[in-house]
Write an enzyme that holds these catalytic residues in place. Structure first.
Site, mmCIF file in Angstrom:
data_model
loop_
_atom_site.group_PDB
_atom_site.id
_atom_site.type_symbol
_atom_site.label_atom_id
_atom_site.label_comp_id
_atom_site.label_asym_id
_atom_site.label_seq_id
_atom_site.Cartn_x
_atom_site.Cartn_y
_atom_site.Cartn_z
ATOM 1 N N ASP A 271 25.170 30.793 55.894
ATOM 2 C CA ASP A 271 25.816 30.020 56.949
ATOM 3 C C ASP A 271 27.256 30.502 57.091
ATOM 4 O OD1 ASP A 271 27.124 29.046 54.723
ATOM 5 O OD2 ASP A 271 26.815 26.934 55.207
ATOM 6 N N LYS B 215 17.719 30.888 58.710
ATOM 7 C CA LYS B 215 18.560 30.165 57.765
ATOM 8 C C LYS B 215 17.848 28.914 57.244
ATOM 9 C CE LYS B 215 22.079 27.683 59.147
ATOM 10 N NZ LYS B 215 23.399 27.275 59.688
#
Length: 221
Positions: free
Chosen positions: A148, A130
């Site tokens: 997310d 991420k």
């Protein structure tokens, strides 16, 4: 009820284009809410943002970056010195250790610069997929999408890119998001999830894509 019936129907390509067209009209130039000026500042800010708010990270980096905003400068602070600037952020002990280790690698292996490749970014302490996606997209303009909790929620609720985990959602988004929207899709979706499609009580009456959304439990005014 069978799993097939519970599964949310995906949006059509025309609906996906309409969804992003509306989000773009609302916010033509979206960007991260983390404050940064260089790729290194962004890398540090995103590393600090794990399980923390952007507001909290910005408060800390406003103190830190004027004093140290390069790998060498943060190494000069040392781990204890860095902790004094970021102690208001959750998990600051582990994050300070990771940032210091990252700074050493950047100096030793990358000439003090943030690498542009996913492999090199993910080799840095505390940097997962991420974080690498955020840096690649926001600092270097790569067409990546960092999934997310906000994006995971929006993608599943709307039917844009249903998936059982964040990697499945990321892979699906890369398939369905048209090229013209890919660069900014991450920011549109995260901001929509943060301020409109909220976890506990989504603001459906004010949502510009509510008629496209497949979410069955929409809130009412």
């Amino acid at each position: 009820m069978t799993a097939a019936r519970r599964r949310i129907a995906s949006l059509s390509r025309a609906e996906v284009v309409e969804l992003f067209s509306r989000l773009r009209e609302l916010n033509p130039r979206p960007t991260t809410e983390l404050e940064y000026r260089t790729p290194f500042e962004l890398l540090v800010a995103v590393t600090l943002s794990a399980q923390a708010t952007d507001v909290g990270v910005n408060k800390a980096t406003r103190r830190l970056f004027p004093m140290a905003n390069t790998p060498a400068a943060i190494l000069a602070l040392g781990e204890d010195g860095l902790k004094r600037y970021i102690s208001t952020i959750g998990l600051f002990n582990a994050k300070a250790k990771n940032v210091i280790a990252t700074c050493r690698i950047l100096i030793d292996e990358h000439g003090g610069e943030v690498p542009r490749s996913r492999e090199a970014l993910e080799a840095l302490p505390g940097v997962g997929r991420k974080t690498a996606n955020v840096v690649m997209n926001t600092a270097f303009g790569e067409p990546t999408i960092a999934v997310d909790t906000h994006i995971f929620r929006v993608a599943n609720r709307t039917g844009l890119a249903p998936g059982k985990d964040v990697r499945a959602v990321e892979d699906r988004l890369l398939e369905v998001v048209p090229a013209e929207f890919m660069q900014d899709a991450h920011h549109w979706l995260i901001l929509h999830g943060r301020y409109v499609c909220k976890a506990r009580k989504p603001d459906c009456p004010q949502c510009v894509i509510r008629d496209l959304c497949r979410f069955k439990d929409k809130t009412v005014a």
